[in-house]
Design an enzyme around this catalytic site. Structure first.
Site, mmCIF file in Angstrom:
data_model
loop_
_atom_site.group_PDB
_atom_site.id
_atom_site.type_symbol
_atom_site.label_atom_id
_atom_site.label_comp_id
_atom_site.label_asym_id
_atom_site.label_seq_id
_atom_site.Cartn_x
_atom_site.Cartn_y
_atom_site.Cartn_z
ATOM 1 N N GLU A 117 -0.860 -6.122 -1.944
ATOM 2 C CA GLU A 117 -1.675 -6.179 -0.731
ATOM 3 C C GLU A 117 -3.146 -6.478 -1.026
ATOM 4 O O GLU A 117 -3.790 -7.215 -0.267
ATOM 5 C CB GLU A 117 -1.525 -4.873 0.044
ATOM 6 N N GLU A 137 7.950 -1.252 -0.473
ATOM 7 C CA GLU A 137 7.776 -0.064 0.365
ATOM 8 C C GLU A 137 9.047 0.324 1.114
ATOM 9 O O GLU A 137 9.294 1.511 1.356
ATOM 10 C CB GLU A 137 6.626 -0.288 1.359
#
Length: 267
Positions: A117, A137
């Site tokens: 990210e 995730e």
């Protein structure tokens, strides 16, 4: 002061190194807070024109959030987890994305979860051929929280991003290049020279012009084309009264006059 992120400055380039190699440079709360403090300091340092970010050690750029620390916040409930983890991580990625000086990721190894990210948020990225990326995730039963559900689809397209987000599968540096997540892939030993060379190509130009381009692109991505064009005009208007534009235009005209004179002599 913290040693979780190291800072070196040379030739107008700041090198920030995520420094938790024993934990694969996981993004602890302390690391994120110190990272943000260093960015604040570098923004107002006139001796720094570009920032490169990499990871310590040979294994990882960053394997993502510190799960041991994050799980403690989760145990205290949603409000605490959102405040301590989500907002902190989103603050970092938003800061990187909107930073007024070019920020280049030098991805030297694993870039999983939050590590992926922050790469998505940076303006430019060079990856080692040893780098691996992932959006894992979902394997923890959660969505990405540092902006990954928003930036990756903007970079790669909805379907390609959803495949990575919904499977959690890791992918190569070459695939990251195809997705638009990185600008280039180089041999591992060439990673830092390539990142510095890219920074130096940018540093040849007006810092203010660089800043206006970053602002127009970053903010314009979330606007309609009409609003983006207005923003582009505003950023140009910032340059009009500056010596940067006047001197560059005069240099261009002088080169043109010289070229024309040479052509007249040589026929």
């Amino acid at each position: 002061m913290s040693d979780t992120v190291l800072l070196q400055i040379s030739d107008g380039i700041a090198l920030l190194t995520l420094n938790r190699p024993a934990r694969l440079n996981a993004l602890s709360y302390e690391l994120i807070d110190w990272f943000l403090s260093l960015l604040d300091m570098l923004e107002v340092n006139d001796n720094v024109g570009a920032v490169i970010i990499t990871g310590a050690g040979e294994r990882a750029f960053s394997a993502g959030g510190d799960i041991h620390e994050f799980s403690g916040s989760v145990a205290k409930g949603a409000n605490t987890a959102v405040r301590d983890f989500v907002r902190r991580g989103q603050r970092l990625t938003a800061r990187l994305e909107a930073f007024p000086k070019p920020v280049i990721a030098a991805v030297n190894g694993l870039a999983y979860g939050g590590g992926c990210e922050i790469t998505e948020a940076m303006h430019l990225a060079v990856a080692s051929d040893r780098a691996r990326f992932a959006k894992p995730e979902i394997k923890l039963g959660m969505p990405p929280t540092f902006g990954g559900t928003q930036r990756l689809p903007r970079l790669a397209g909805r379907k390609r991003a959803l495949e990575l987000l919904l499977t959690g599968d890791d992918f190569s540096a070459e695939h990251a290049l195809q997705l638009g997540l990185v600008n280039s892939v180089v041999a591992h030993e060439e990673l830092m020279p390539a990142a510095r060379a890219l920074a130096k190509r940018i540093l040849r130009h007006s810092p203010l012009a660089t800043q206006t381009i970053i602002t127009a692109v970053t903010r314009g991505l979330n606007m309609s084309i009409a609003e983006g064009l207005l923003l582009e005009g505003e950023q140009f208007a910032r340059m009009v009264p500056t010596p940067d534009l006047a001197e560059a235009l005069e240099a261009w005209k002088e080169r043109h006059r010289t070229e024309q004179a040479v052509k007249a002599v040589t026929g």
